[in-house]
Design a protein around this motif. Structure first.
Motif, short mmCIF file in Angstrom:
data_model
loop_
_atom_site.label_atom_id
_atom_site.label_comp_id
_atom_site.label_asym_id
_atom_site.label_seq_id
_atom_site.Cartn_x
_atom_site.Cartn_y
_atom_site.Cartn_z
N UNK A 88 0.82 -1.22 0.00
CA UNK A 88 0.00 0.00 0.00
C UNK A 88 0.84 1.26 0.00
N UNK A 89 1.88 1.29 -0.82
CA UNK A 89 2.68 2.50 -0.94
C UNK A 89 1.99 3.51 -1.84
N UNK A 90 2.33 4.77 -1.65
CA UNK A 90 1.81 5.81 -2.54
C UNK A 90 2.61 5.76 -3.84
N UNK A 91 1.94 5.46 -4.93
CA UNK A 91 2.63 5.31 -6.22
C UNK A 91 3.29 6.59 -6.68
N UNK A 92 2.72 7.73 -6.28
CA UNK A 92 3.24 9.01 -6.75
C UNK A 92 4.38 9.55 -5.88
N UNK A 93 4.70 8.83 -4.79
CA UNK A 93 5.77 9.26 -3.90
C UNK A 93 6.94 8.27 -3.98
N UNK A 94 8.16 8.78 -3.86
CA UNK A 94 9.30 7.88 -3.86
C UNK A 94 9.41 7.18 -2.50
N UNK A 95 10.40 6.30 -2.37
CA UNK A 95 10.55 5.50 -1.16
C UNK A 95 10.70 6.40 0.07
N UNK A 96 11.56 7.37 -0.02
CA UNK A 96 11.79 8.28 1.11
C UNK A 96 10.51 9.01 1.51
N UNK A 97 9.77 9.49 0.52
CA UNK A 97 8.53 10.21 0.79
C UNK A 97 7.48 9.30 1.40
#
Length: 253
Positions: A88-97
């Motif tokens: 459930x990661x935010x696709x529009x944000x990178x790993x750090x974000x």
């Protein structure tokens, strides 16, 4: 420690949870297992407060979460980390974000301290130099690791994992299981994992609660689950073994 007492929940007149009690201890990997439709996910949602039970109480270290006022519930929620199915990661944000997101929402920590915490958590889950990568650029196993880093970035006291091995190959699944167990013990977290995977049970099941048709019909550890005399549990274990055999036979090479 999390304690649940007589949790009941119905939907449209159908009982999904029929009075479930149990204790999930700190520093241990606590598993809730059972076939699909047995109430595992509903119980998890009741514990974290996404659903209010019709009856019963959830206690976080002796704090009544179910009947708490808004301030206490907010305080407890700040101590919770979630690893969702699929990451459930935010696709529009990178790993750090993605990993820094809870710190931005829940704390007033200075940016440099946030980044230090993000880097520490990424290193702890075995991910370095991936801060600027997008979720589409990393593997499924790496996404789960990022999800774990995000779940613990706020120094969580409680970690909830919903089917953490979903979609992973067997070897990666074992790696994720072991990482969850290591982090639980290292940081003395109260961890609850919802799963139907017997591999996870045998790898990390310090405490196992087995649900069947909305009831807790067995509880124990990975050391004694194979000695169970409960028919429903034995049927579940056998079906799980059969599914693994079929999958292995279908896997080339």
């Amino acid at each position: 420690m999390i304690e649940i007492d007589n949790i009941k929940k119905s939907f449209d007149g159908k009982e999904v949870l029929k009075g479930i009690s149990g204790v999930f201890e700190k520093g241990k990997t606590n598993l809730i297992i059972g076939a699909s439709g047995t109430g595992k996910s509903v119980l998890l949602k009741c514990i974290v407060g996404l659903i209010k039970p019709d009856e019963g109480t959830v206690f976080y270290d002796n704090r009544d979460f179910t009947n708490a006022d808004r301030n206490l519930k907010t305080d407890i929620r700040r101590e919770i980390g979630m690893l969702f199915q699929g990451g459930a990661l935010f696709d529009s944000k990178n790993v750090e974000q993605n990993v820094i997101f809870p710190l931005n929402v829940l704390t007033q920590m200075p940016l440099d301290e946030k980044l230090d915490r993000v880097n520490f958590c990424l290193q702890r889950v075995g991910l370095e130099n991936v801060n600027k990568k997008m979720p589409s650029e990393i593997s499924g196993g790496m996404k789960k690791r990022v999800g774990i880093a995000r779940a613990i970035v706020n120094n969580s006291s409680y970690l909830f994992c919903d089917e953490p091995n979903s979609g992973l190959d067997p070897q990666t699944a074992i790696t994720i299981d072991n990482l969850i167990k290591e982090i639980t013990e290292e940081f003395n977290i109260t961890t609850i994992v919802v799963t139907h995977d017997m591999n996870s049970v045998m790898e990390i099941g310090d405490y196992v609660m087995f649900l069947h048709e909305g009831l807790k019909v067995w509880e124990g550890s990975d050391q004694n689950i194979m000695k169970s005399q409960v028919k429903e549990l034995n049927d579940f274990v056998f079906a799980n073994k059969m599914m693994r055999t079929v999958r292995n036979e279908e896997t080339p090479g």
